[in-house]
Scaffold this active site. Structure first.
Site, PDB file in Angstrom:
ATOM      1  N   HIS A  98     -38.770  16.047-136.098  1.00  8.93           N
ATOM      2  CA  HIS A  98     -39.142  17.462-135.946  1.00  8.93           C
ATOM      3  C   HIS A  98     -37.902  18.318-135.694  1.00  8.93           C
ATOM      4  O   HIS A  98     -36.939  17.872-135.077  1.00  8.93           O
ATOM      5  CB  HIS A  98     -40.201  17.659-134.855  1.00  8.93           C
ATOM      6  CG  HIS A  98     -39.774  17.316-133.455  1.00  8.93           C
ATOM      7  ND1 HIS A  98     -39.206  18.241-132.614  1.00  8.93           N
ATOM      8  CD2 HIS A  98     -39.852  16.152-132.757  1.00  8.93           C
ATOM      9  CE1 HIS A  98     -38.954  17.656-131.429  1.00  8.93           C
ATOM     10  NE2 HIS A  98     -39.339  16.388-131.488  1.00  8.93           N
ATOM     11  N   ASP A 100     -38.118  21.567-134.411  1.00  7.17           N
ATOM     12  CA  ASP A 100     -38.303  22.570-133.355  1.00  7.17           C
ATOM     13  C   ASP A 100     -37.840  21.978-132.022  1.00  7.17           C
ATOM     14  O   ASP A 100     -37.636  20.767-131.909  1.00  7.17           O
ATOM     15  CB  ASP A 100     -39.762  23.022-133.258  1.00  7.17           C
ATOM     16  CG  ASP A 100     -40.709  21.877-132.909  1.00  7.17           C
ATOM     17  OD1 ASP A 100     -40.514  20.746-133.429  1.00  7.17           O
ATOM     18  OD2 ASP A 100     -41.641  22.098-132.114  1.00  7.17           O
ATOM     19  N   ASP A 133     -33.464  15.685-128.746  1.00  7.26           N
ATOM     20  CA  ASP A 133     -34.890  15.841-129.090  1.00  7.26           C
ATOM     21  C   ASP A 133     -35.069  17.049-129.975  1.00  7.26           C
ATOM     22  O   ASP A 133     -35.221  18.149-129.477  1.00  7.26           O
ATOM     23  CB  ASP A 133     -35.703  15.970-127.799  1.00  7.26           C
ATOM     24  CG  ASP A 133     -37.186  16.134-128.049  1.00  7.26           C
ATOM     25  OD1 ASP A 133     -37.644  15.825-129.157  1.00  7.26           O
ATOM     26  OD2 ASP A 133     -37.888  16.593-127.132  1.00  7.26           O
ATOM     27  N   GLU A 167     -43.750  20.304-133.319  1.00  5.81           N
ATOM     28  CA  GLU A 167     -44.029  19.137-132.488  1.00  5.81           C
ATOM     29  C   GLU A 167     -44.123  19.485-131.010  1.00  5.81           C
ATOM     30  O   GLU A 167     -44.977  18.975-130.292  1.00  5.81           O
ATOM     31  CB  GLU A 167     -42.942  18.065-132.711  1.00  5.81           C
ATOM     32  CG  GLU A 167     -43.355  16.666-132.237  1.00  5.81           C
ATOM     33  CD  GLU A 167     -43.134  16.405-130.748  1.00  5.81           C
ATOM     34  OE1 GLU A 167     -43.757  15.466-130.227  1.00  5.81           O
ATOM     35  OE2 GLU A 167     -42.347  17.129-130.102  1.00  5.81           O
ATOM     36  N   GLU A 168     -43.261  20.378-130.568  1.00  6.26           N
ATOM     37  CA  GLU A 168     -43.257  20.718-129.146  1.00  6.26           C
ATOM     38  C   GLU A 168     -44.423  21.631-128.764  1.00  6.26           C
ATOM     39  O   GLU A 168     -44.575  21.986-127.600  1.00  6.26           O
ATOM     40  CB  GLU A 168     -41.921  21.388-128.757  1.00  6.26           C
ATOM     41  CG  GLU A 168     -40.677  20.567-129.046  1.00  6.26           C
ATOM     42  CD  GLU A 168     -40.544  19.295-128.205  1.00  6.26           C
ATOM     43  OE1 GLU A 168     -41.462  18.983-127.427  1.00  6.26           O
ATOM     44  OE2 GLU A 168     -39.516  18.595-128.355  1.00  6.26           O
ATOM     45  N   ASP A 198     -37.838   9.523-132.133  1.00  5.52           N
ATOM     46  CA  ASP A 198     -38.127  10.701-131.303  1.00  5.52           C
ATOM     47  C   ASP A 198     -38.478  10.285-129.876  1.00  5.52           C
ATOM     48  O   ASP A 198     -39.245  10.938-129.210  1.00  5.52           O
ATOM     49  CB  ASP A 198     -39.276  11.507-131.944  1.00  5.52           C
ATOM     50  CG  ASP A 198     -39.494  12.853-131.272  1.00  5.52           C
ATOM     51  OD1 ASP A 198     -38.548  13.374-130.647  1.00  5.52           O
ATOM     52  OD2 ASP A 198     -40.618  13.388-131.369  1.00  5.52           O
ATOM     53  N   HIS A 231     -63.306  36.793 -97.682  1.00  6.81           N
ATOM     54  CA  HIS A 231     -62.363  36.777 -96.567  1.00  6.81           C
ATOM     55  C   HIS A 231     -62.829  35.707 -95.582  1.00  6.81           C
ATOM     56  O   HIS A 231     -63.986  35.692 -95.164  1.00  6.81           O
ATOM     57  CB  HIS A 231     -62.347  38.159 -95.923  1.00  6.81           C
ATOM     58  CG  HIS A 231     -61.304  38.318 -94.870  1.00  6.81           C
ATOM     59  ND1 HIS A 231     -61.486  37.884 -93.583  1.00  6.81           N
ATOM     60  CD2 HIS A 231     -60.057  38.842 -94.919  1.00  6.81           C
ATOM     61  CE1 HIS A 231     -60.396  38.150 -92.873  1.00  6.81           C
ATOM     62  NE2 HIS A 231     -59.505  38.732 -93.667  1.00  6.81           N
ATOM     63  N   ARG A 346     -53.664   8.954-118.281  1.00  2.00           N
ATOM     64  CA  ARG A 346     -52.941   8.326-119.392  1.00  2.00           C
ATOM     65  C   ARG A 346     -53.713   7.063-119.755  1.00  2.00           C
ATOM     66  O   ARG A 346     -54.037   6.261-118.877  1.00  2.00           O
ATOM     67  CB  ARG A 346     -51.520   7.977-118.966  1.00  2.00           C
ATOM     68  CG  ARG A 346     -50.690   9.178-118.585  1.00  2.00           C
ATOM     69  CD  ARG A 346     -50.154   9.896-119.792  1.00  2.00           C
ATOM     70  NE  ARG A 346     -49.691  11.231-119.465  1.00  2.00           N
ATOM     71  CZ  ARG A 346     -49.173  12.066-120.360  1.00  2.00           C
ATOM     72  NH1 ARG A 346     -49.062  11.710-121.631  1.00  2.00           N
ATOM     73  NH2 ARG A 346     -48.782  13.265-120.006  1.00  2.00           N
ATOM     74  N   HIS A 448     -36.646  17.346-122.206  1.00  2.00           N
ATOM     75  CA  HIS A 448     -37.369  18.606-121.981  1.00  2.00           C
ATOM     76  C   HIS A 448     -36.831  19.330-120.759  1.00  2.00           C
ATOM     77  O   HIS A 448     -37.484  20.200-120.209  1.00  2.00           O
ATOM     78  CB  HIS A 448     -38.860  18.339-121.824  1.00  2.00           C
ATOM     79  CG  HIS A 448     -39.525  17.969-123.109  1.00  2.00           C
ATOM     80  ND1 HIS A 448     -40.883  18.018-123.288  1.00  2.00           N
ATOM     81  CD2 HIS A 448     -39.020  17.556-124.299  1.00  2.00           C
ATOM     82  CE1 HIS A 448     -41.175  17.634-124.523  1.00  2.00           C
ATOM     83  NE2 HIS A 448     -40.067  17.341-125.150  1.00  2.00           N
TER      84      HIS A 448
HETATM   85 ZN   LIG Z   1     -39.362  15.126-129.793  1.00  2.00          ZN
HETATM   86 ZN   LIG Z   2     -39.845  16.920-127.259  1.00  3.70          ZN
END
Ligand SMILES: [Zn+2]
Ligand SMILES: [Zn+2]
Ligand SMILES: [Zn+2]
Ligand SMILES: [Zn+2]
Lengths: 480, 480
Positions: A98, A100, A133, A167-168, A198, A231, A346, A448
């Site tokens: 990628h 970007d 990246d 991608e980001e 990547d 309140h 995850r 990042h």
């Molecule tokens: Zn990447």
């Molecule tokens: Zn990335």
């Protein structure tokens, strides 16, 4: 068939020119997540397209349509499809990357201008947003192609390329493109394996091949109560408070040791057998690596295998925060009327959002019922993706192992990643071929983060690795 | 000695002029919490000072020094001290009020410009910021004074005034002033009782005298973990996550039914006896009042007495929010490195922050130890104040009861407030005299909310109430 010595020398000889080209690419601030930089993403795609054509690749820019970001309708940057070679006797490899990058501002804590590639001569670091990246790896392929084009050498395999500029920002539009082009007669028809560069080494020392990624399910649990914020002086101990109920629910999802408390979720994943444990045992890693990366002595365990399995082959549940509560500095005595807890799990095989979400939802609903509150509950899935695990004994991995040994003089570590690169699964499922993640950068590149860098040696040796991998692929016993 | 009929007629005759004067006051946006409006607070003080002098009050502006707000050093608006009458044979009453207001913007959801007093002829509402909190009551005193000044009638009591312009922003500097002027020879020397008109009726129907306020202790619990925010894909299930620990701690403070789970806190407050329960039983109130005020069917109980005691005579614990976690919209997969939970406990006698905080802190520390985490914990008190309860059988309250009966034709409800007006306690402790809260407005005035209003009848009858209270004070058996 090892890579020709001439190729390796060419890379060394042209190293400075390659770095200069990387500097050109880094100078284009192709931030896909920032509408004001959308034109730069398009410009970066054009730059890459021009360079691909210059080294003999036939390309096609694919319009991916429009999308809405921050309330604004924007044109998606075109994806680039490329092809070179159509020799039926050769394997055909699909390369993804990628062009970007993540946002970056000097004021975030960068020591140098993020969009000026800065070479630290003392450390050999090439510092700049996108260096690792993912502009470095993408340009690694350009370097390999330049040798073959300039020296009029045929490539050992046929190549297909898929480069995107979103991608980001969720790879919008890419899944449809991949699925379409994977069909008979499509751009990717005839692809034998996929290589994606990547991700990163586990540490700063040992090259890595990656065969797994965790999936994700991201959930938002909202507790609705009064019609407006109240309140606490006036209403404290007279109404059911949404924060009290939400915190009670969030406290029942995961314990401090990382165990997921939702019945059936951890249990769904089988224990590792001896053979699998040996993979983790063999990795060049220590709990000190995670503590140094995390910036604090907070590793869940000092046992290397348990730590690596926690990251790579077990699910994890993280509480990210609360929307709608008081989040500022200072002391506000508010009873928030409506609060939303955000958490994600995850996932690892055989977990998928479709299988896990119903367990989570019914557990939360039953825990909420026990609270005996008059507040109400809603649960939404914000996004998700399946986990991916590849066969790391496949010839695609074998070729990469041989290439690593040839270039770095050591065997690669076999890793799974804790995070996700969703397109990996799309390639695997659409093409039904083996997908290899072959990282170029190191674990401390700060992809990042501020001061992202790629080590000069990773760029140059990494270029040799990508080229050598193609020669080993051509050589190895396997399909074609 | 009832108030002279001439006074009551004067109020009716001048009602429109009084409302016009209130409109003048509301038009000055004296927002103490907004640095850009500090000059307006000063202007409002000057306006009030001018009007006080015009009706015969001797005044003194007191410089309270400087303070820092939003990182900017600002002059505090002067407080106004006033005095009228020195007849040794009369009682001396101290009146407190404030001339600053809460912020207000049309865009917050106001139907009219907040700083233009708008008269809704159909409902009789006077709508504008400060109409009820606290410009209406302060101007009520001006109205009373105007009659006596204009008609050359001696007041039935000596009056002392203390008006401030920082009430909505922590009353900075006021405690010192009150303590200083309470000493022999000070401005408040000789004061026999205090009257504060700065709270509200419990409902929209029944006048109220208030004899208690809850105190407060506001705490911030911070869990420190990694050195920086982490990505949950990479770090999930490898490190101790501060959010997990913080949520566990916050879940152990209060249950959905409002019971405080910190040992010793609820237990510190004795149960109400039959006599006290009867006070609550007699109040004009229903759980529907709280649900209508809260904007949802979320009352903890339908039992009126339990509900009123929850607000007035029991402590409450509210979870306000978390600083440092993800609080935006959308889905961010962050593991926050450092998170601070904010909560506060409303206190009732015999609780004070000094007594309660150690219980809270040692409980949290012991619960945190059980988590067996490598993260660390700090606890700070952000601010606090003691609760206050007055003797509602005192002649100061008796006078107000008689005045209420005379003006409204009904007995007032005796209430305690859930929130705090810290200066109340300062007056009680410095002067050691009875303090009465004598509200002018109704429970639905929306003091700190949008579309704040004061009903015309509350302003006009309330003015009569304040004046009549002075005559009943003069009449009643008591000190002096
Ligand atoms: Zn990447
Ligand atoms: Zn990335
Ligand atoms: Zn007020
Ligand atoms: Zn107020």
């Amino acid at each position: 068939m090892p890579a020709p010595q001439e190729f390796l020398s060419f890379v060394d000889t042209n190293a400075n020119a390659f770095i200069k080209r990387l500097a050109e690419a880094v100078a284009i601030p192709s931030i896909s997540g920032d509408a004001t930089h959308r034109a730069d993403v398009v410009k970066m795609g054009e730059w890459l397209n021009t360079h691909l054509k210059a080294v003999g690749v036939s390309t096609q820019l694919v319009d991916l349509g429009k999308h809405t970001m921050d309330g604004e309708e924007l044109n998606l940057p075109p994806a680039i499809l490329g092809r070179i070679g159509d020799d039926k006797s050769k394997k055909t490899v699909l390369i993804y990357g990628h062009f970007d990058v993540q946002p970056a501002n000097k004021s975030d804590g960068w020591n140098t201008d993020p969009f000026t590639l800065t070479i630290d001569e003392s450390t050999g670091q090439l510092i700049g947003r996108g260096s690792s990246d993912d502009k470095g790896p993408v340009l690694g392929w350009l370097n390999v192609l330049q040798y073959h084009h300039q020296q009029r050498k045929a490539l050992p395999v046929n190549l297909r390329f898929c480069f995107e500029g979103m991608e980001e920002s969720g790879s919008e539009g890419l899944d449809d493109l991949v699925e379409r082009e994977s069909k008979p007669g499509g751009w990717f028809d005839g692809v034998d394996c996929v290589c994606i560069s990547d991700n990163y080494w586990l540490n700063t020392r040992t090259p890595v091949l990656t065969y797994g990624l965790r999936g994700l399910t991201y959930l938002k649990v909202t507790v609705h109560g009064p019609g407006r914020d109240l309140h606490s002086g006036v209403f404290g101990r007279t109404v059911y408070e949404p924060m009290t109920d939400l915190i009670a629910i969030m406290s029942k999802l995961v314990d401090s040791q990382g165990n997921i408390l939702i019945p059936g979720v951890d249990e769904m994943v089988c224990a590792a057998d001896e053979e699998e444990r040996e993979i983790y045992e063999s990795l060049d890693y220590s709990y000190k690596d995670i503590e140094s990366a995390a910036g604090g002595p907070v590793a869940l365990t000092t046992d290397k295998v348990d730590l690596l399995m926690g990251r790579m082959r077990y699910p994890s549940l993280s509480l990210h925060g609360i929307e709608g509560a008081f989040s500022g500095v200072g002391a506000k005595t508010v009873i928030p009327a409506k609060v939303s807890g955000k958490f994600s799990i995850r996932l690892v095989p055989p977990q998928t959002p479709e299988i896990v979400d119903p367990l989570v939802i019914s557990y939360i609903e039953s825990e909420f019922a026990k609270l005996n509150t008059k507040n109400t509950l809603t649960i939404e899935n914000l996004h998700g993706g399946k986990p991916w695990v590849a066969d790391h004994t496949h010839w695609n991995f074998e070729a990469a192992k041989r290439a690593t040994k040839a270039v770095y003089g050591q065997d690669p570590d076999l890793t799974r990643e804790g995070g996700s690169i969703p397109v990996t699964l799309t390639f695997a499922e659409s093409l039904k071929v083996n997908v290899l993640l072959l990282p170029m950068g190191r674990g401390d590149d700060g992809a990042h983060s501020t001061n992202e860098k790629l080590d000069r040696s990773n760029f140059i040796e990494g270029t040799k690795l990508l080229g050598t991998y193609l020669y080993e692929l051509a050589d190895i016993q396997g399909k074609k």
